[in-house]
Every structure is written in C-alpha cells, then in structure tokens.
Design a protein around this motif. Structure first.
Motif, short mmCIF file in Angstrom:
data_model
loop_
_atom_site.label_atom_id
_atom_site.label_comp_id
_atom_site.label_asym_id
_atom_site.label_seq_id
_atom_site.Cartn_x
_atom_site.Cartn_y
_atom_site.Cartn_z
N UNK A 1 -12.26 -32.70 -14.23
CA UNK A 1 -13.41 -32.06 -13.58
C UNK A 1 -14.03 -31.03 -14.51
N UNK A 2 -13.19 -30.20 -15.11
CA UNK A 2 -13.70 -29.20 -16.05
C UNK A 2 -14.29 -29.88 -17.28
N UNK B 1 -14.68 -23.88 -7.34
CA UNK B 1 -14.89 -23.07 -6.14
C UNK B 1 -15.04 -23.91 -4.87
N UNK B 2 -15.17 -25.23 -5.01
CA UNK B 2 -15.26 -26.09 -3.82
C UNK B 2 -14.87 -27.51 -4.24
N UNK B 3 -14.38 -28.27 -3.27
CA UNK B 3 -13.92 -29.62 -3.58
C UNK B 3 -14.23 -30.56 -2.41
N UNK B 4 -14.26 -31.86 -2.72
CA UNK B 4 -14.22 -32.90 -1.70
C UNK B 4 -13.74 -34.17 -2.38
N UNK B 5 -13.42 -35.18 -1.61
CA UNK B 5 -12.96 -36.43 -2.21
C UNK B 5 -13.22 -37.60 -1.27
N UNK B 6 -13.16 -38.79 -1.84
CA UNK B 6 -13.31 -40.02 -1.08
C UNK B 6 -12.50 -41.10 -1.77
N UNK B 7 -12.02 -42.09 -1.04
CA UNK B 7 -11.29 -43.18 -1.68
C UNK B 7 -12.22 -44.03 -2.53
N UNK C 1 -16.18 -31.64 -7.25
CA UNK C 1 -15.93 -30.20 -7.30
C UNK C 1 -17.19 -29.48 -7.73
N UNK C 2 -17.25 -28.21 -7.39
CA UNK C 2 -18.24 -27.30 -7.97
C UNK C 2 -17.51 -26.46 -9.00
N UNK C 3 -17.95 -26.56 -10.24
CA UNK C 3 -17.36 -25.79 -11.33
C UNK C 3 -18.32 -24.66 -11.66
N UNK C 4 -17.88 -23.44 -11.41
CA UNK C 4 -18.75 -22.28 -11.61
C UNK C 4 -18.40 -21.56 -12.91
N UNK D 1 -23.61 -23.25 -12.14
CA UNK D 1 -22.63 -24.08 -11.45
C UNK D 1 -22.94 -25.55 -11.76
N UNK D 2 -21.88 -26.32 -11.98
CA UNK D 2 -22.00 -27.74 -12.28
C UNK D 2 -21.28 -28.54 -11.21
#
Length: 317
Positions: free
Chosen positions: A304-305, A32-38, A19-22, A5-6
C-alpha cells in the motif's frame, strides 16, 4: 513534498485492500483508513477491475474533504511501466491480461492513477520506509504461496521493459528438475521453495500435477517437522537450502547491499533458516558471503505504501 493523501490499492489473488495513505509535514506516510473486498478472480478480469474501482471509490468517499493526490495501485500480474495496464497474468487471474487498470481507475475517480506489480509495490514500500530504508541497493525476496522478487537501486525499483523484472521464482534449480511449473515452464525454484512448492516437495509431486494435494502447505510441513516427522524435516532442509542457493546465485548477479526476506515461508522455523544460510554460503562469491539477509518490517502495509510512493513518483516524472 507538501502534505497530501493518496488512495492506495493492493490487489492480490484473494483480497483487494484499499487504504488512505497520508503524508504529513515531515513527509512520512501513515495509513489512516482502510477497506477491503474479496478478489474472486474466477469472475473474470472485467469483474475484478470493477471491484478495484469500487474499493477506490469507497476510499475516495472516506477521504471527503481531504486533498487527494491520486490513486496508487499494486496489482498481481505484469503491469506495464508505461501505461499501467496488465500486460500478462497467469491462469490464477483469468481474463486479467489486457485490462486497462490505471486508465480505468483514473477515469472512474477523476484522479491521476499509477499501477505497478504487487511485489514491486511491496519492495518499494520496504525500500523507502521499511527494512531496506537507507540501503543503496536491495534484493527483495518474497517467499509465500509463490516466489516473487524485486531489485531496488537508490530507492527505485528496476521494473524491466515489460514490468516483469524480479520474477526470480521462475529461474532454474536442480532440485526442481522434472517438475512442471504453474507458469508452463519446468524446473523452476518456486516449485520447491515457495509455501506451495514445499507442500508439493513433501508429497513428491509437482505443483502443476493433478496429484498435488493443495491442502498440504509449507506451514503444515513445518508443523509436522516440529512434531518429529523426519520426512517433513528433510523437506524443510532441502527447500531452505535450495532457496539459499538461489539467493546466492541472484546475489552473484546483482551484488545487493542486503537481501530482504518476506512472506509466510520466512516463518518456517530455525531448521529452514539454518539451511537457507548454508545454501547461500555455498553459492555466493567470497566478497558476497557477508551480505546480510534481513527481514522486511512493514508487513501487509508495504504494498500500500509502495503503491502510494509510485503514484507520487509518477506525478513528479
């Protein structure tokens, strides 16, 4: 490649996406998971860098128990191919130039980190797993707020010595003669073909002008054209034809197997698209007139990928 996972980060002028890129047994990536911030770039480069680290730390927390290969970052600006630092960023990101992006993230997380430009990351994602997968070469044209680009050969992005390769929006075009560009140059194709540039062209001013009303966007010009505004329709035709001419010129230099289009301007409608194809045919050399112009397919997941792919490439180098 064994499963791993990256942590992937996509840093733009508005948002920092994490993101988590599996990568599973078959090697294909999935988010498989995400988050964000301004981003809030006016806070300055150091504050933005800390926000990048905070997003990466949050993704590391969400990945508890997983084997993490490292952190891949696709970021605004010219990113050094050697150490992942920010060699240059324009005034939209004040204080971003000189930030030790990859090194700071690596130190904060205790994981390997690699960084590249955001459009390069977008193109790498599309080249490996999206619309350009399997192509021997591809010219990637991102037409959104600005005009960005990248060139891929055999699944690798040509980044250039300074990480600036692909800044196709800052090539000359006759339609933009007399117009100042936000980069400090003038007569650049971005000024009349990007979403911002279409708005400026409609108003008869340059993007860098104090008279430019930023609330008039390319999307609005497209809507006005659909509603019967002939000036808006003429603006769309001119912008589409100009971008097509530019694509033809770039194809004459690079001879890609295909041109991949992405960005909000691609949604400008059939009037714009027909003008783009006409402009391309007017400039492309005869053997290149049949070069397909195809859409990107990964959307916002592409950088992201691509960032994850770049991290894995760096570990194998």
């Amino acid at each position: 490649m064994r499963p791993c996972t990256v942590i992937a980060i996509d840093l733009g002028g508005t948002k920092i996406a994490g993101a988590l890129v599996r990568y599973g047994e078959e090697g294909a990536p999935s988010i498989v998971a995400r988050c964000s911030a301004p981003t809030e770039p006016l806070r300055g480069g150091e504050a933005v860098l800390q926000s990048v680290i905070d997003v990466a730390l949050e993704m590391q927390r969400q990945a508890a128990g997983e084997e993490l290969a490292g952190v891949g970052i696709a970021a605004a600006g010219c990113i050094s191919p050697r150490d992942g630092s920010v060699l240059y960023a324009n005034g939209i990101m004040p204080g971003w130039t000189g930030q030790p992006l990859a090194a700071a993230v690596e130190e904060a997380l205790g994981l390997p980190a690699a960084a590249m430009g955001d459009v390069h990351g977008h193109a790498l994602g599309e080249t490996r797993w999206g619309g350009a997968k399997g192509l021997s070469s591809c010219l990637f044209v991102a037409a959104g707020t600005g005009i960005g680009g990248a060139y891929a050969v055999d699944g690798k992005i040509m980044r250039g010595f300074h990480g600036a390769a692909g800044h196709i929006g800052h090539t000359l075009h006759p339609l933009a003669v007399g117009q100042d560009c936000v980069c400090g140059g003038s007569a650049h194709v971005e000024g009349v073909t990007s979403g911002t540039g279409i708005g400026a062209l409609y108003q008869g001013v340059s993007m860098a002008s104090d008279d430019f009303d930023h609330s008039v966007t390319g999307a609005q010009v497209s809507q006005r054209a659909e509603a019967g505004d002939e000036h808006a329709a003429q603006t769309l035709r001119a912008a589409g034809f100009a971008l097509g001419e530019a694509c033809g010129s770039w194809a004459n230099i690079l001879d890609p197997e295909a041109i991949v289009l992405t960005g909000t301007v691609v949604n400008a409608g059939p009037l714009w698209r027909a003008a783009l194809e006409e402009g391309y045919a007017s400039q492309a050399l005869e053997p290149l007139k049949s070069t397909p112009i195809i859409p990107a397919t990964l959307g916002g997941d592409a950088p992201l990928i691509g960032a994850a792919e770049n991290l894995l490439d760096s570990l194998e180098a």
